[in-house]
Design an enzyme around this catalytic site. Sequence first.
Site, short mmCIF file in Angstrom:
data_model
loop_
_atom_site.label_atom_id
_atom_site.label_comp_id
_atom_site.label_asym_id
_atom_site.label_seq_id
_atom_site.Cartn_x
_atom_site.Cartn_y
_atom_site.Cartn_z
N GLY A 37 0.77 -1.24 -0.02
CA GLY A 37 -0.01 -0.03 -0.08
C GLY A 37 0.89 1.24 -0.02
O GLY A 37 1.83 1.34 0.63
N GLY A 221 13.82 10.39 -14.61
CA GLY A 221 14.11 11.34 -13.48
C GLY A 221 12.76 12.20 -13.44
O GLY A 221 11.72 11.34 -13.26
N ASP A 243 12.55 -4.03 -10.73
CA ASP A 243 11.34 -3.92 -10.18
C ASP A 243 11.13 -2.56 -9.53
O ASP A 243 11.76 -1.95 -8.74
CB ASP A 243 11.40 -5.07 -8.99
CG ASP A 243 9.83 -4.90 -8.30
OD1 ASP A 243 9.02 -4.12 -9.06
OD2 ASP A 243 9.57 -5.55 -7.49
N THR A 245 8.36 -1.14 -8.78
CA THR A 245 7.33 -1.24 -7.41
C THR A 245 8.04 -0.20 -6.52
O THR A 245 9.14 -0.49 -6.07
CB THR A 245 6.96 -2.80 -7.00
OG1 THR A 245 6.88 -3.38 -7.93
CG2 THR A 245 5.89 -2.50 -6.03
N ALA A 246 7.10 0.62 -5.79
CA ALA A 246 7.54 1.62 -4.76
C ALA A 246 8.47 2.64 -5.10
O ALA A 246 8.93 3.30 -4.23
CB ALA A 246 7.90 0.61 -3.71
N ALA A 247 9.15 2.51 -6.32
CA ALA A 247 10.13 3.72 -6.67
C ALA A 247 9.46 5.04 -6.44
O ALA A 247 10.25 5.85 -5.70
CB ALA A 247 10.23 3.55 -8.27
N GLY A 248 8.17 5.27 -6.91
CA GLY A 248 7.34 6.52 -6.50
C GLY A 248 7.18 6.79 -4.98
O GLY A 248 7.35 7.83 -4.69
N ASP A 249 7.14 5.85 -4.31
CA ASP A 249 6.73 5.72 -3.01
C ASP A 249 8.11 6.18 -2.31
O ASP A 249 8.17 7.03 -1.22
CB ASP A 249 6.49 4.51 -2.48
CG ASP A 249 4.81 4.11 -2.82
OD1 ASP A 249 4.02 4.93 -3.05
OD2 ASP A 249 4.58 3.13 -3.06
P1 ADP Z 1 5.77 5.94 -10.22
O1 ADP Z 1 6.21 4.75 -9.80
O2 ADP Z 1 4.96 6.56 -8.94
O3 ADP Z 1 4.98 6.17 -11.41
P2 ADP Z 1 8.14 6.87 -11.38
O4 ADP Z 1 8.28 5.76 -12.18
O5 ADP Z 1 8.10 8.25 -12.06
O6 ADP Z 1 7.08 6.92 -10.25
O7 ADP Z 1 9.38 6.75 -10.42
C1 ADP Z 1 9.75 7.62 -9.48
C2 ADP Z 1 11.33 7.99 -9.35
O8 ADP Z 1 11.98 6.85 -9.42
C3 ADP Z 1 11.75 8.78 -10.70
O9 ADP Z 1 11.71 10.14 -10.46
C4 ADP Z 1 13.08 8.28 -10.73
O10 ADP Z 1 13.84 9.27 -9.85
C5 ADP Z 1 13.10 6.76 -10.13
N1 ADP Z 1 13.13 5.69 -11.14
C6 ADP Z 1 12.12 5.17 -11.58
N2 ADP Z 1 12.35 4.22 -12.61
C7 ADP Z 1 13.56 4.27 -12.62
C8 ADP Z 1 14.64 3.58 -13.38
N3 ADP Z 1 14.30 2.66 -14.36
N4 ADP Z 1 15.93 3.98 -13.24
C9 ADP Z 1 16.18 4.72 -12.46
N5 ADP Z 1 15.48 5.57 -11.60
C10 ADP Z 1 14.12 5.39 -11.67
#
Ligand code: ADP
Length: 301
Positions: A37, A221, A243, A245-249
């Site tokens: 979540g 970015g 993966d 997942t949770a990058a945005g979080d």
């Molecule tokens: P969400 O998952 O919420 O859609 P994003 O995909 O925009 O969010 O990812 C959030 C942040 O994570 C990005 O601004 C970037 O800094 C980082 N990020 C996401 N994907 C990658 C990637 N493939 N390589 C490096 N950084 C990443």
Amino acid sequence: EVTVVGSLNMDIRLTVDRIPRSGETISATGLKRSPGGKGANQAVAAARLGRRVAMVGAVGDDDAGRAITARLVAEGLDVASVAVSEQPTGTAVILWEQPESTIVIEAGANADVDEQFVDSRDAAVRAVADAQVVLCQCETPLGALAAVTRLATGTTILNPAPAVPVPAEIRDRFDVLVPNRFELATLAGAPEAPEALADVVAMVRGLAFPGDVVVTLGADGSVVVPRDGLPTPVPAVRVDAIDTTAAGDSFCAALADGLLRGEDLVGAARWAARVAAVTTTRDGAIESLPLADEVPAAPQD
Ligand code: ADP
């Protein structure tokens, strides 16, 4: 110092070779159950970066709810405002087609977390009012956001995810908005997500949001669009993402952490890019969130 008002789900992740067509049955190649979540992810992400974090949310009176709460406690979170609801714990079924996911969510107990939920709990009111940063998303009812903006005295950050057309009268009371390009298009009522950076910035300006906006752009970015002043693109850190997942979080939590370290929004977004990059190199949601000292130092340029 950080309070997260948001969702708590049990994630059921099925690894698939492809997304099935409507009416089709396919076999998964893997199964993983873990607490997730957006609320839980952002709260744990901030705690792992070293922040004191209080969670405001709800789980069901079931095994999933107990497992999630135990996990939050193990991560050092204050769970005094995690209520046990009559509803079952929120559930996310994730079809994971590495590195991207397709997700169906049943809100369950998260649907309880509305304006009155926050207002009627002393611990929640205190957690929101006393926090230096309050982080919110859109997996709980919008009323919770209204309560937060009314009670908060610190910086309020809204990650309007998943894409929800948050009414301007609620949205505009936040200090910082952190959408991805799809969520930005939804806020703007635009039929398509903007691609070019100039189009992203133009769409942000079109919102007439009175605060600062950071649009995340995945592997491209992010771009910081301050309330006044020029937009600043912040590059992603180049990694082999396995993966996302949770990058945005983790980005949102690290942004809060950066602001608490006294960074300006651009500095905080650079830190957030480094933290989010680590998250993409690891499998899973909560499991993938790095500790502060696991984030590589910024390259000297
Ligand atoms: P969400 O998952 O919420 O859609 P994003 O995909 O925009 O969010 O990812 C959030 C942040 O994570 C990005 O601004 C970037 O800094 C980082 N990020 C996401 N994907 C990658 C990637 N493939 N390589 C490096 N950084 C990443």
